[in-house]
Design an enzyme around this catalytic site. Structure first.
Site, PDB file in Angstrom:
ATOM      1  N   ASP A  88       0.862  -1.178   0.000  1.00  0.00           N
ATOM      2  CA  ASP A  88       0.000   0.000   0.000  1.00  0.00           C
ATOM      3  C   ASP A  88       0.894   1.222   0.000  1.00  0.00           C
ATOM      4  OD1 ASP A  88      -2.451  -1.256   0.214  1.00  0.00           O
ATOM      5  OD2 ASP A  88      -2.278  -1.447   2.385  1.00  0.00           O
ATOM      6  N   ASP A 136      -4.683  -3.477   5.174  1.00  0.00           N
ATOM      7  CA  ASP A 136      -5.118  -3.057   6.507  1.00  0.00           C
ATOM      8  C   ASP A 136      -6.621  -3.218   6.731  1.00  0.00           C
ATOM      9  OD1 ASP A 136      -5.822  -1.080   4.755  1.00  0.00           O
ATOM     10  OD2 ASP A 136      -4.527   0.459   5.598  1.00  0.00           O
ATOM     11  N   ASP A 181      -9.217  -6.396   2.635  1.00  0.00           N
ATOM     12  CA  ASP A 181      -7.901  -6.864   2.200  1.00  0.00           C
ATOM     13  C   ASP A 181      -7.648  -8.309   2.615  1.00  0.00           C
ATOM     14  OD1 ASP A 181      -7.112  -4.487   1.031  1.00  0.00           O
ATOM     15  OD2 ASP A 181      -6.342  -3.657   2.908  1.00  0.00           O
TER      16      ASP A 181
END
Ligand code: ATP
Length: 952
Positions: free
Chosen positions: A355, A644, A648
């Site tokens: 990310d 997170d 996900d």
């Protein structure tokens, strides 16, 4: 009257759960309940019973045979003693002591094995405690976060998307709440929850909409519930005590080593049988032997000793203990690895998909520019009402908080939202969000989610109901009433800012009537979203900066140097993403960047074929991560993926190394991951990869160490016997004598002191080697790859031959000394014992580093040296202390025979120059290889099949 059956839990405040709905339990009440009800834990593993673990060590068939043989020896010794009328001479004493030594070695070996097993079980157990599950509960009227295990009956728990339900209970309030209860019901679709649903306990578990169950995951919405059952009493606790324990999964390396262990098992049996047959055949001239029981017990003991000594039975225990110790070390470096399998995958990790926000950047957002259609620029401090409106709207439409404590700002919540609150404090007359909300009361909220990329709140502003929406400009603009020209203008500014690596948010709003609101509140989420988030008035754009993490830049450089591809996956705008990726060196010339919607138009096959070209994925949804992981895995690459949010979880589960964020991650993502980054930092993944590589090398070192000794022992004892039977054919004093190379006790002693301690030390020893200048370890690579197989073979053979030469020299010296046949064998075997023992221990010093021994700092490698000194002390004890030497069937007079001493202590020194030359040669070779092979670009790890195709 209420029907008791249906209304088991009529209202909060009954005797069982006595609690205050608004304020929750007090600390004292919670403590006293904890004393009564215990911890909120489900007993997972049985306690390790050290005695049973110890007993478990005796499952090995060879160990059993050896112990039986030792028992037989005792019986024969007793028979001998009775024949000698219980007069104990030295020979008789030795007969008794020999089996005792065998038993001692077997028992000690098993003890070492058991200690290792217990230690590694404890280490694995400790891992689960490193990252305790958290729960948000109301205590003393304040919402606090506590360890899930401290939740008790009557606690009021707050839940939002991504949380894991800590215990069973009844809903008090819910809004759009749905939870995934697959661990209980097997159903993976979220089930809707409603605090107003009829509380009918006759309903099956899955249909009780008013209840929440421990361990389920909140998929959407928010809610409060009161805890009614904890730990073993929860529905999950009840079944988990019925379900038998799951076996701990093994990593591919452990499976490989297990297989190797099985092969060794067969080799051991073959050696045992081979050695017995040989001894029986060699005894042929003296067939009288066959009638002696003592002969048979010796034959068995010699055979089994050889098998036991040659089989590195500790391999599996060593591997798991090295993995477990490695995991503990990683935890200290903020990478909490949840299963041992991940350690190994880390060593082979070829791609890290990360990310952007928070992992690669600092997640410290600062607003630096504002825009509305009238004018632009905020940076020169021309604050006007238009700007203030944007800041206040942004602050109202947020869940974050900012408080000033001891002259320091304490931000709580999403940094994107906090950035508004800083500006509010600076420029608005409402200094805090609390003040703002006092004036403009919040009526309703639809929280931000990264699928929608929007957040909506309804507030009462000047007695009107105002819907405020903030979110990604490219999503929001199309929902406004702006004409095409204005839209283009706004998007142009958006692009301009994005190219500067700014994060851009749009803000829009509209008014609704009270009636519309009332209808709205009776409708489902889809209706609400559709109604509220369309036909909006555009208010403006907000630009914020989020600087890249400095350490991420270095970590990416390390990735590139070590053949790992870093990939950025973000929900942010593509231009922002590319700008940051460029500054971090993730995105280089020739790389591709792709948006979520472009990705949607790619087929899985196209994606898989070109997967290595994409460095940046922008505006993607969490589901896209799963496709990206799958595509890499179809190309056989080992992938790490960060995440997170609750969405996900599937990608985290599917990837080889799922990395959840320790600070900002949801509990759901932490559960799905196999590694948790305690600091949310990209560089922690890279340092974990480095650890993974070093652990792999350590395991290789230990295996090599064990195998070299094994090979040497087999060559010396097995082939030595064949050779020397022939060599000694015409030696007069040896005619009709039993020839042995090493006595069973000598062999077992060497095994105990060369296989155990130095191998443990090697496993604990850190290395100075740089593991990050090589490409990832291919998952197809055998443990014996990169020359390890050959090195093991030639070094084992060398030590074996050297020991054989020493045996011959010892025998020759004794022969020339006109010794008796027995003494010739004893002096020969003592020298071989010394040479084999010393070289085998020395071998671990050689393996501790890539550099020649004289070039490496002994203080750094003190663990290995200490273990070698310890082991050598026990070996020399047997060779030099007369009384002990006799028991081990050695040559008593060694200390007074300089020539023999010179052979025993001098021959091992030959290894030093040989190993020196070998290592220098390898170092030179590597240097040359490194020069021509500097890793400049990412290359896929090829499967054996692909490699063959490529060669063709
Ligand atoms: P990453 O996936 O790397 O963490 P990200 O944080 O930018 O990246 P998301 O959180 O999915 O990804 O955000 C996507 C977009 O949604 C952002 O670019 C921004 O425009 C908008 N956004 C982010 N946070 C909020 C928020 N709290 N409220 C409204 N919009 C937001």
């Amino acid at each position: 009257m209420k029907k008791k059956k249906e209304m088991i839990y009529p209202e909060v405040g009954n005797e069982l759960l006595q609690t205050n709905i608004k304020k929750g339990l007090t600390t004292e009440e919670a403590e006293s309940r904890k004393k009564i009800y215990g911890n909120n834990e489900i007993k997972k593993s049985k306690k390790v019973n050290p005695f049973l673990v110890y007993l478990g060590q005796f499952k090995d068939i060879l160990v059993i045979i050896l112990m039986c043989a030792a028992m037989l020896s005792y019986i024969f010794a007793l028979i001998s003693a009775s024949r000698h009328n219980w007069v104990f001479d030295t020979e008789l004493i030795v007969e008794f002591i020999e089996p005792s030594i065998i038993l001692f070695v077997v028992l000690t070996n098993s003890l070492v094995g058991a200690i290792q097993e217990i230690k590694s079980a404890k280490a694995v157990d400790a891992l689960s405690k490193l990252n305790p599950l958290q729960a948000k509960v109301v205590r003393n009227g304040i919402l606090i976060s506590i360890d899930s295990k401290d939740v008790t009956i009557g606690d009021i728990v707050m839940l939002e998307a991504g949380d894991v339900v800590p215990a069973d209970g009844y809903l008090l309030f819910s809004s759009n709440l749905s939870s995934i209860e697959s661990s209980l019901t097997g159903e993976s679709e979220p089930s809707l929850k409603d605090h107003l649903a009829p509380r009918d306990m006759q309903l099956p578990l899955a249909d009780r909409k008013f209840m929440l169950y421990s361990s389920s995951i909140i998929a959407t919405g928010v809610g409060y519930y009161v805890v009614s059952a904890i730990g073993q009493q929860t529905e999950l606790g009840k079944i988990s005590s019925l379900v038998s324990q799951q076996k701990e999964a093994m990593s591919p390396l452990q499976i490989k080593i297990n297989k190797l262990g099985k092969i060794f098992g067969y080799v051991g049996i073959a050696l045992f049988l081979g050695s017995m047959i040989m001894q029986i055949l060699f005894a042929i001239p003296n067939t009288a032997h066959y009638k002696e029981l003592y002969f048979w017990s010796t034959v068995i003991i010699n055979g089994v000793s050889l098998a036991v000594a040659a089989i590195p039975e500790g391999l599996i225990a060593f591997t798991s203990i090295i993995l477990a110790i490695g995991v503990q070390r990683m935890a200290k470096k903020r990478a909490i690895v949840k299963d041992l399998m991940a350690v190994e995958s880390l060593g082979s990790c070829a791609v890290i998909c990360s990310d952007k926000t928070g992992t690669l950047t600092q997640n410290k957002m600062t607003i630096i520019d504002l825009y509305n259609l009238d004018d632009k620029k905020f940076s020169n401090n021309q604050i006007n009402n238009n700007y203030l409106k944007l800041i206040e709207y942004g602050s109202l439409c947020s869940e974050a908080n900012l408080s000033l404590e001891n002259n320091e700002y304490k931000p709580v919540g999403d940094p994107t939202e906090v950035s508004f609150l800083y500006e509010l404090e600076k420029y608005s007359s409402f200094k805090t969000k609390k003040e703002l909300e006092k004036q403009y009361e919040r009526i309703h909220v639809l929280p931000f989610d990264s699928d929608r990329k929007l957040m909506t709140s309804i507030n009462k502003i000047d007695n009107k109901l105002k819907v405020i929406i903030k979110g990604a400009p490219d999503v929001l603009i199309n929902r406004t009433l702006l004409d095409e020209k204005s839209k283009d203008k706004v998007l142009e500014i958006n692009n301009e800012w994005a190219n500067n690596a700014y994060r851009v948010l749009a803000i829009a709003s509209k008014e609704i009537t009270k009636k519309e609101l009332d209808i709205l509140l009776t409708k489902d989420l889809d209706y609400q979203l559709d109604f509220l988030e369309n036909n909006l008035n555009f208010d403006g754009l907000v630009a914020m900066i989020d600087p890249p993490r400095e350490e991420a830049k270095d970590a990416i450089a390390v990735c590139k140097m070590s053949g790992i591809k870093p990939v950025m996956i973000t929900g942010d705008n593509i231009n922002t993403a590319v700008a940051i990726a460029k500054s971090l060196n993730i995105y280089n010339e020739g790389d591709l960047a792709i948006t979520g919607s472009q990705l949607e138009n790619l087929s899985d096959e196209e994606l898989t074929n070109n997967i290595d070209k994409y460095s940046v994925y922008a505006r993607v949804k969490p589901e896209d991560k799963l496709r990206i992981v799958n595509a890499w895995q179809k190309r056989n690459q080992v992938v790490a993926m960060t995440g997170d949010g609750v969405n996900d979880a599937p990608a985290l589960k599917a990837s080889d190394i799922g990395c959840a964020m320790g600070i900002t991650g949801t509990e759901a993502s932490k559960q799905a991951a196999n590694m948790i980054l305690a600091d949310d930092n990209f560089s922690t993944i890279v340092s974990a990869v480095k650890n993974g590589r070093s652990i792999y090398q350590k395991i290789k070192n230990v295996i090599q160490n064990l195998l070299i000794t094994s090979i040497a022992e087999v060559i010396l004892v097995f082939f030595g016997l064949l050779i020397f039977k022939f060599v000694f054919k015409d030696w007069e004093p040896l005619k009709g004598k039993d020839i042995y190379i090493l006595s069973a006790t000598q062999l077992l002693w060497i095994n105990l002191f060369t296989h155990g301690f130095p191998a443990i030390a090697l496993g604990l020893q850190n290395s100075k080697e740089d593991y990050m200048n090589k490409r990832p370890i291919s998952k197809y690579e055998s443990i014996f790859a990169n020359g390890m197989g050959w090195n093991t073979l030639w070094q084992g053979t060398l030590i074996g031959i050297l020991s054989m030469i020493s045996y011959y020299l010892g025998a020759l010296w004794s022969f020339n000394n006109n010794d008796t046949g027995e003494d010739i064998i004893r002096s020969a075997s003592t020298i071989a014992f010394l040479v084999l023992g010393i070289t085998a221990t020395f071998n671990s010093i050689n393996l501790m580093s890539k550099k020649p021994i004289i070039m490496s700092n002994p203080f750094y490698y003190w663990k290995v040296y200490a273990s070698v000194i310890f082991s050598l002390a026990f070996l020399l004890l047997v060779a030099f202390v007369k009384k002990i030497t006799v028991v081990f069937k050695g040559y008593e007079n060694l200390i007074n025979s300089p020539t023999l001493l010179a052979y025993g202590l001098g021959l091992p020194l030959i290894l030093i120059p040989i190993y020196f030359v070998h290592k220098m040669f390898l170092l030179l070779l590597e240097k040359k290889k490194n020069k021509s092979n500097l890793i400049k670009d990412f290359q896929m790890i090829l499967s054996p099949k692909e490699r063959k195709m490529l060669k063709k």
